[in-house]
Design a protein around this motif. Structure first.
Motif, PDB file in Angstrom:
ATOM      1  N   LYS A 100      -5.038  10.239  -2.329  1.00  0.00           N
ATOM      2  CA  LYS A 100      -6.821  11.141  -1.691  1.00  0.00           C
ATOM      3  C   LYS A 100      -6.958  12.218  -1.763  1.00  0.00           C
ATOM      4  O   LYS A 100      -6.278  13.302  -2.406  1.00  0.00           O
ATOM      5  CB  LYS A 100      -5.859  11.627   0.430  1.00  0.00           C
TER       6      LYS A 100
ATOM      7  N   HIS B 286      -3.408   4.571  -3.381  1.00  0.00           N
ATOM      8  CA  HIS B 286      -4.592   5.413  -2.515  1.00  0.00           C
ATOM      9  C   HIS B 286      -3.898   7.252  -3.016  1.00  0.00           C
ATOM     10  O   HIS B 286      -3.492   7.644  -1.796  1.00  0.00           O
ATOM     11  CB  HIS B 286      -4.816   4.978  -1.419  1.00  0.00           C
TER      12      HIS B 286
ATOM     13  N   THR C 142      -6.266   6.579  -8.878  1.00  0.00           N
ATOM     14  CA  THR C 142      -6.222   5.057  -7.409  1.00  0.00           C
ATOM     15  C   THR C 142      -6.167   4.110  -8.374  1.00  0.00           C
ATOM     16  O   THR C 142      -7.260   3.699  -8.823  1.00  0.00           O
ATOM     17  CB  THR C 142      -7.061   5.397  -6.697  1.00  0.00           C
TER      18      THR C 142
ATOM     19  N   THR D 193       0.667   5.602   0.330  1.00  0.00           N
ATOM     20  CA  THR D 193      -1.512   6.065   0.192  1.00  0.00           C
ATOM     21  C   THR D 193      -0.487   7.906  -0.018  1.00  0.00           C
ATOM     22  O   THR D 193       0.830   8.207   0.063  1.00  0.00           O
ATOM     23  CB  THR D 193      -1.528   6.547   2.283  1.00  0.00           C
TER      24      THR D 193
ATOM     25  N   GLN E 278      -9.175  17.638   4.028  1.00  0.00           N
ATOM     26  CA  GLN E 278      -8.651  16.531   3.711  1.00  0.00           C
ATOM     27  C   GLN E 278     -10.734  16.331   2.975  1.00  0.00           C
ATOM     28  O   GLN E 278     -11.320  16.363   3.930  1.00  0.00           O
ATOM     29  CB  GLN E 278      -8.448  15.171   5.003  1.00  0.00           C
TER      30      GLN E 278
ATOM     31  N   ALA F 275       3.871  10.522  -5.586  1.00  0.00           N
ATOM     32  CA  ALA F 275       4.169   8.680  -5.206  1.00  0.00           C
ATOM     33  C   ALA F 275       5.324   8.703  -5.787  1.00  0.00           C
ATOM     34  O   ALA F 275       6.039   8.703  -6.456  1.00  0.00           O
ATOM     35  CB  ALA F 275       2.623   7.952  -5.576  1.00  0.00           C
TER      36      ALA F 275
ATOM     37  N   ASP G 271      -0.269  12.057  -1.019  1.00  0.00           N
ATOM     38  CA  ASP G 271      -1.197  12.967  -0.259  1.00  0.00           C
ATOM     39  C   ASP G 271      -1.106  14.136  -0.286  1.00  0.00           C
ATOM     40  O   ASP G 271      -1.505  15.171  -0.594  1.00  0.00           O
ATOM     41  CB  ASP G 271      -0.563  13.322   1.826  1.00  0.00           C
TER      42      ASP G 271
ATOM     43  N   LEU H  80       1.170  -0.843   0.356  1.00  0.00           N
ATOM     44  CA  LEU H  80       0.178   0.281   0.088  1.00  0.00           C
ATOM     45  C   LEU H  80       0.879   1.189   0.323  1.00  0.00           C
ATOM     46  O   LEU H  80       1.366   1.244   0.418  1.00  0.00           O
ATOM     47  CB  LEU H  80      -0.717   0.037   1.111  1.00  0.00           C
TER      48      LEU H  80
END
Length: 216
Positions: A124, A122, A95, A19, A140, A25, A21, A17
């Motif tokens: 956000k 993922h 995502t 994530t 958020q 990435a 923000d 995984l």
């Protein structure tokens, strides 16, 4: 952790995984190959069936060639026993699950790693609120869809419970009202003759009377 392999085998390891923000990435694909290879190709694919190739890199002893997919901004870096995919300006629609693919292109035989478990990236979402003085605040994203469905289910259960309680109360109230009505309807005022009067020829019962006037 990459276990030892037999010759001409490629094994890839990815984190499960990732994530995002800040819309950026970095996905690192570690690999092990103990064959004799001079030309390689590493690519990043997304989707459960790896249908979309995001970007790739090819290298040999003399040069490195990389390419970008129009859908994503991607930079690929090859280091010893690993390939680094840098993705930026990502959106929520990106995502997905991403797979690393490592290929030994030359010399023969061609070798490719088996499909790994992949990495779920993922992304956000942040909502932007613009204020009067041209400033903005990033909020958020709300809770995940799973939490929303849990709240909806709980609300439905509470509503059903309230309906059941109301139905029981109304039924009990109607029964109580019906019992009270029968108790107050009338009282049997028919006089009864003492046992000794039967010897005098009196009938054992009194004639039927209309007691409608005695109803309350």
């Amino acid at each position: 952790f990459l276990p030892s392999l037999t010759e001409n085998k490629i094994l890839v390891a990815q984190r499960p995984l990732l994530t995002v923000d800040n819309k950026t990435a970095t996905l690192i694909c570690n690999y092990t190959y103990n064959g004799i290879g001079k030309e390689f190709r590493a690519s990043l694919h997304k989707g459960a069936n790896s249908a979309v190739e995001v970007c790739f890199i090819s290298w040999n002893t003399s040069k490195i060639i990389s390419n970008l997919n129009k859908e994503s901004n991607c930079q690929v870096i090859h280091d010893k026993n690993k390939v680094i995919f840098n993705l930026w300006n990502m959106s929520a629609s990106q995502t997905d699950i991403y797979f690393c693919k490592i290929e030994a292109m030359y010399p023969p035989p061609y070798v490719c790693n088996e499909k790994s478990n992949g990495t779920v990236i993922h992304v956000k979402v942040f909502f932007v609120l613009f204020l009067k003085e041209e400033t903005h605040i990033e909020i958020q994203e709300p809770q995940a869809a799973v939490s929303l469905w849990i709240m909806v289910a709980m609300t439905g259960i509470l509503a059903l419970y309230s309906v059941l309680i109301t139905a029981v109360f109304v039924n009990y109230w109607q029964k109580s009202k019906k019992n009270m009505y029968h108790q107050n309807d009338y009282m049997n005022m028919t006089p009864r003759h003492p046992p000794y009067q039967k010897k005098k020829g009196y009938p054992s019962y009194a004639p039927t009377r209309d007691y409608t006037a005695y109803r309350s």
